[in-house]
Design a protein around this motif. Structure first.
Motif, PDB file in Angstrom:
ATOM      1  N   ARG A 164     -28.797  62.602 -10.346  1.00 34.86           N
ATOM      2  CA  ARG A 164     -28.500  62.190 -11.694  1.00 34.86           C
ATOM      3  C   ARG A 164     -27.860  60.799 -11.701  1.00 34.86           C
ATOM      4  O   ARG A 164     -28.326  60.109 -12.902  1.00 34.86           O
TER       5      ARG A 164
ATOM      6  N   ARG B  66     -38.863  69.719 -18.897  1.00 40.33           N
ATOM      7  CA  ARG B  66     -38.769  69.138 -20.426  1.00 40.33           C
ATOM      8  C   ARG B  66     -37.865  70.169 -21.300  1.00 40.33           C
ATOM      9  O   ARG B  66     -36.860  69.564 -21.931  1.00 40.33           O
TER      10      ARG B  66
ATOM     11  N   SER C 205     -33.249  59.255 -25.823  1.00 51.18           N
ATOM     12  CA  SER C 205     -33.748  60.288 -25.623  1.00 51.18           C
ATOM     13  C   SER C 205     -33.448  61.249 -26.189  1.00 51.18           C
ATOM     14  O   SER C 205     -34.260  62.259 -26.416  1.00 51.18           O
TER      15      SER C 205
ATOM     16  N   SER D 231     -30.271  71.987 -21.925  1.00 48.90           N
ATOM     17  CA  SER D 231     -29.095  71.511 -21.304  1.00 48.90           C
ATOM     18  C   SER D 231     -28.002  70.620 -22.481  1.00 48.90           C
ATOM     19  O   SER D 231     -26.989  70.312 -21.820  1.00 48.90           O
ATOM     20  N   LEU D 232     -28.461  70.419 -23.465  1.00 48.66           N
ATOM     21  CA  LEU D 232     -27.653  69.701 -24.636  1.00 48.66           C
ATOM     22  C   LEU D 232     -27.371  70.904 -25.561  1.00 48.66           C
ATOM     23  O   LEU D 232     -26.729  70.544 -26.758  1.00 48.66           O
TER      24      LEU D 232
ATOM     25  N   ARG E   7     -25.033  74.452 -18.949  1.00 54.21           N
ATOM     26  CA  ARG E   7     -24.726  73.198 -19.366  1.00 54.21           C
ATOM     27  C   ARG E   7     -23.191  72.932 -18.852  1.00 54.21           C
ATOM     28  O   ARG E   7     -22.535  72.545 -19.678  1.00 54.21           O
ATOM     29  N   ASN E   8     -23.177  72.951 -17.466  1.00 48.60           N
ATOM     30  CA  ASN E   8     -22.190  72.550 -16.867  1.00 48.60           C
ATOM     31  C   ASN E   8     -22.537  71.840 -15.443  1.00 48.60           C
ATOM     32  O   ASN E   8     -23.051  72.635 -14.714  1.00 48.60           O
ATOM     33  N   SER E   9     -22.089  70.826 -15.331  1.00 42.73           N
ATOM     34  CA  SER E   9     -22.689  69.929 -14.045  1.00 42.73           C
ATOM     35  C   SER E   9     -21.757  70.513 -12.956  1.00 42.73           C
ATOM     36  O   SER E   9     -22.415  69.930 -11.681  1.00 42.73           O
TER      37      SER E   9
ATOM     38  N   PRO F  76     -26.050  70.660 -35.862  1.00 43.27           N
ATOM     39  CA  PRO F  76     -24.705  71.478 -35.535  1.00 43.27           C
ATOM     40  C   PRO F  76     -23.667  70.978 -36.346  1.00 43.27           C
ATOM     41  O   PRO F  76     -23.721  69.395 -36.322  1.00 43.27           O
TER      42      PRO F  76
ATOM     43  N   PRO G  79     -30.342  62.024 -16.290  1.00 41.40           N
ATOM     44  CA  PRO G  79     -30.190  63.125 -16.548  1.00 41.40           C
ATOM     45  C   PRO G  79     -31.621  63.876 -16.785  1.00 41.40           C
ATOM     46  O   PRO G  79     -31.614  65.209 -17.038  1.00 41.40           O
ATOM     47  N   GLU G  80     -32.746  63.370 -17.052  1.00 39.39           N
ATOM     48  CA  GLU G  80     -33.833  63.991 -17.414  1.00 39.39           C
ATOM     49  C   GLU G  80     -34.606  64.835 -16.416  1.00 39.39           C
ATOM     50  O   GLU G  80     -34.885  64.188 -15.325  1.00 39.39           O
TER      51      GLU G  80
ATOM     52  N   GLU H 107     -29.552  74.182 -30.381  1.00 38.26           N
ATOM     53  CA  GLU H 107     -30.316  72.661 -30.813  1.00 38.26           C
ATOM     54  C   GLU H 107     -31.694  73.068 -30.062  1.00 38.26           C
ATOM     55  O   GLU H 107     -32.482  72.647 -30.986  1.00 38.26           O
TER      56      GLU H 107
ATOM     57  N   GLU I 113     -20.846  70.235 -34.664  1.00 39.31           N
ATOM     58  CA  GLU I 113     -20.415  69.283 -33.779  1.00 39.31           C
ATOM     59  C   GLU I 113     -21.057  69.679 -32.522  1.00 39.31           C
ATOM     60  O   GLU I 113     -21.656  70.779 -32.373  1.00 39.31           O
ATOM     61  N   ALA I 114     -21.272  68.473 -31.690  1.00 40.68           N
ATOM     62  CA  ALA I 114     -22.051  68.674 -30.438  1.00 40.68           C
ATOM     63  C   ALA I 114     -21.440  68.339 -29.402  1.00 40.68           C
ATOM     64  O   ALA I 114     -20.390  67.374 -29.262  1.00 40.68           O
ATOM     65  N   ARG I 115     -21.395  69.098 -28.198  1.00 39.16           N
ATOM     66  CA  ARG I 115     -20.625  68.573 -26.861  1.00 39.16           C
ATOM     67  C   ARG I 115     -21.971  68.463 -26.087  1.00 39.16           C
ATOM     68  O   ARG I 115     -22.797  69.148 -25.701  1.00 39.16           O
ATOM     69  N   PHE I 116     -21.952  67.235 -25.320  1.00 39.17           N
ATOM     70  CA  PHE I 116     -22.972  66.575 -24.592  1.00 39.17           C
ATOM     71  C   PHE I 116     -22.268  66.846 -23.413  1.00 39.17           C
ATOM     72  O   PHE I 116     -21.600  66.002 -22.884  1.00 39.17           O
ATOM     73  N   GLU I 117     -22.929  67.416 -22.381  1.00 39.66           N
ATOM     74  CA  GLU I 117     -22.310  67.620 -20.912  1.00 39.66           C
ATOM     75  C   GLU I 117     -23.317  66.557 -20.094  1.00 39.66           C
ATOM     76  O   GLU I 117     -22.642  66.076 -19.248  1.00 39.66           O
ATOM     77  N   PHE I 118     -24.483  66.030 -20.547  1.00 38.61           N
ATOM     78  CA  PHE I 118     -25.276  65.188 -19.678  1.00 38.61           C
ATOM     79  C   PHE I 118     -25.257  63.960 -20.307  1.00 38.61           C
ATOM     80  O   PHE I 118     -25.383  63.829 -21.610  1.00 38.61           O
ATOM     81  N   GLY I 119     -25.630  62.758 -19.542  1.00 39.03           N
ATOM     82  CA  GLY I 119     -25.463  61.444 -20.098  1.00 39.03           C
ATOM     83  C   GLY I 119     -27.039  61.166 -20.451  1.00 39.03           C
ATOM     84  O   GLY I 119     -27.367  59.664 -19.965  1.00 39.03           O
ATOM     85  N   PHE I 120     -27.582  61.873 -21.250  1.00 40.17           N
ATOM     86  CA  PHE I 120     -28.749  61.453 -21.696  1.00 40.17           C
ATOM     87  C   PHE I 120     -28.497  60.147 -22.500  1.00 40.17           C
ATOM     88  O   PHE I 120     -27.571  59.831 -23.290  1.00 40.17           O
TER      89      PHE I 120
END
Lengths: 263, 325
Positions: free
Chosen positions: B268, B212, A117, B218-219, B83-85, A104, B273-274, B223, A106-113
């Protein structure tokens, strides 16, 4: 900007390897037949040969992202998309992840992967086997950032993570939406060199971009204007002064300029 | 692949913690039972202990565990979906929907027809809320949009509940029963309620293996789809199961807020976050959290469970909101 030495370029047309590939595999890597998305894309028909590095250009709002999403199977266009001669509608979801990779804009990452990973997600369709993940990280200078959460990266770093993930999929069709925009000059060259390598191995890379000077260095160029296919073909044939004036509203002139290359 | 350390240490430890809390929950009350007496009571060797455990504390424990697990897992799923905590059953109005459905069922009198009428009505109400939020907020919506949609729904569904309450003032018994839902609690839970909550086990078993693909979703939906996830089917499953989990928990114990927000968040912070780790842990963690809250309720003179979780949860939520800003 100059192409890395490995490039079979200059100037016009397909890489010799690519020409060989086309002869050997008459199936097109990507075919669109009258792809239409209401209000955004109108009746686009094109064929991309396997082993080609293709630029997708056009002014803002021309439909570049839409076209990439249609090509990736993310926007519905029944019967309009074929991958390697295969109707996309017949490809099951999981297998799509092995056939094409989409990056994409741009990407918005909500979670801290962690960076690692996220890149490893590229192997989801391969049963999460982690193969090539470390190589992809190294390729994009991400090895040192591997354990960093993705939501604490800069825009350019995020872009590299997404490209590394696309690389990890090992998909033969790579669809990248403005991958170069947030990158620094060195990483722009790295990405172009990588694309060149992928293409040499028989993959097809379709990337949208705004820098027409970079576009002029690729194998093929597709020009979109107002959601329609305006022109496609070899850069030397397509990127003419008339087209620059008509589509982009700029005057093109060939001058000696700044040239950058990888050391 | 889940790292061995998780399977060998973290998850067993969480189960051990839950077991300890369960024993504490069986021991504490008007009459404190020693572990030995609990043992004899469960085996029905000790008449008095057996009565206390089998009639009162065991059903309450089971309902608490199931409700906690359901709300926490439901929150985790909604956070991945939107996608919102900050998404959670309470804030999005799904709990209110379940409560409104249950209240309408009680008021119409159909609740007495069958044990399953209240849960079914709760599921119906909860789905009204879920589908409205999806339509209003869209996936990957900003926090503002999501919370505003939640506010609107909470107000609307709260109005339904209030309306029913105001028309039922003549029937005192029914009104007390309805008030129960508004406050959320585990008092007087019987085996009937434990049975009512039992489908939670089934719904949890359905979401358990979705960890999984939830990571990828969630991202970003596009994607995830480009990486090989069947996003439409995954989303549908997540939406159905998270709604059912919340609805049944609400039917069994009323509106208990903030569990689905607090527990996944804390987990978390602990394990990252997995979702392959978060999913099992949030089930166990949610159960443990509700047991702790219930112990607080019981040792502080029977405060309602919903009040305890709100007192703990609201400041936590504000802290998260501040941190996100």
């Amino acid at each position: 900007m100059k192409q890395p030495q490995s490039s079979p370029f200059p100037g016009d047309g397909l890489a010799p390897e690519a020409r060989g590939k086309i002869a050997a595999f008459p199936q097109h890597a990507l075919s669109l037949r009258g792809a239409t998305v209401a209000g955004r894309l109108a009746d686009v028909t094109l064929d991309l040969p396997a082993g080609a590095l293709v630029g997708l250009v056009g002014p803002n709002g021309a439909g570049k992202s839409t076209l990439l999403q249609v090509a990736a199977g993310l926007l519905p266009a029944p019967g309009a998309v074929r991958w390697g001669g295969r109707d996309l509608d017949t490809v099951p979801a999981l297998e799509r992840g092995r056939c094409a990779a989409w990056v994409p804009q741009e990407a918005r990452f909500e979670f801290g992967f962690t960076v690692r990973s996220v890149v490893a997600q590229g192997r989801f369709a391969h049963g999460d086997d982690e193969r090539g993940v470390d190589a992809a990280l190294a390729r994009f200078d991400l090895a040192l950032l591997a354990q960093r959460p993705v939501n604490r990266l800069s825009g350019g770093e995020r872009q590299r993570v997404l490209l590394a993930r696309a690389l990890a999929t090992a998909a033969p069709l790579q669809l990248w939406d403005e991958p170069l925009a947030p990158l620094d000059p060195r990483h722009v060259l790295e990405v172009l060199a990588l694309a060149r390598e992928l293409v040499r191995d028989g993959s097809t890379v379709l990337m949208s971009l705004h820098d027409l000077r970079v576009a002029s260095l690729l194998d093929l160029v597709i020009v979109l204007h107002d959601g329609r296919l305006r022109a496609s073909g070899r850069p030397a044939e397509v990127l003419t002064p008339e087209l620059f004036a008509e589509v982009f509203g700029v005057r093109a002139r060939l001058v000696p300029g700044l040239s950058l290359e990888l050391p | 692949m889940i790292p061995g350390r998780f399977l060998r240490w973290v998850f067993p430890f969480s189960l051990l913690l839950l077991a300890g809390l369960a024993v504490a929950s069986l021991a504490v009350g008007d009459m404190v039972l020693s572990p030995a007496r609990i043992w004899h009571g469960l085996l029905r060797h000790d008449e008095i202990a057996a009565t206390i455990l089998w009639q009162i504390r065991l059903p309450r424990l089971i309902v608490a565990v199931l409700v906690g697990a359901a709300l926490s897992a439901s929150g985790l799923v909604m956070q991945a979906y939107f996608r919102n905590s900050l998404a959670s059953p309470g804030l999005l109005g799904v709990s209110s929907g379940g409560a409104a459905g249950a209240v309408v069922a009680i008021a119409c009198g159909i609740a007495s027809l069958s044990l399953w009428m209240v849960p079914l009505a709760a599921i119906g109400g909860a789905f009204v809320a879920t589908l409205s939020v999806v339509a209003l907020a869209r996936r990957g919506a900003s926090t503002e949009r999501l919370l505003l949609a939640g506010i609107a729904l909470n107000a609307l569904l709260g109005a339904v509940t209030s309306y029913v309450l105001s028309t039922q003032t003549a029937i005192y018994g029914r009104n007390t029963q309805i008030l129960f839902w508004l406050l959320g609690g585990l008092d007087d839970r019987t085996w009937e309620h434990a049975l009512m909550a039992s489908p939670i086990v089934l719904a949890a078993a359905f979401v358990w293996p979705l960890g999984r693909p939830m990571d990828l979703l969630s991202l970003g939906a596009n994607e995830a789809q480009s990486l090989g996830v069947d996003v439409r089917s995954l989303r549908r499953r997540l939406l159905v199961h998270s709604t059912v989990l919340t609805a049944i928990a609400t039917a069994a114990a009323g509106t208990v807020g903030f569990v689905g927000l607090i527990v996944p968040h804390i987990l978390r912070l602990v394990v990252g976050p997995e979702h392959r780790r978060l999913m099992p842990l949030s089930l166990v963690g949610g159960a443990a959290f509700v047991l702790v809250c219930d112990l607080i309720c019981r040792t502080s003179g029977d405060v309602r469970l919903g009040i305890v979780t709100a007192v703990l949860g609201a400041p936590f939520f504000l802290w998260l909101l501040r941190r996100q800003a």
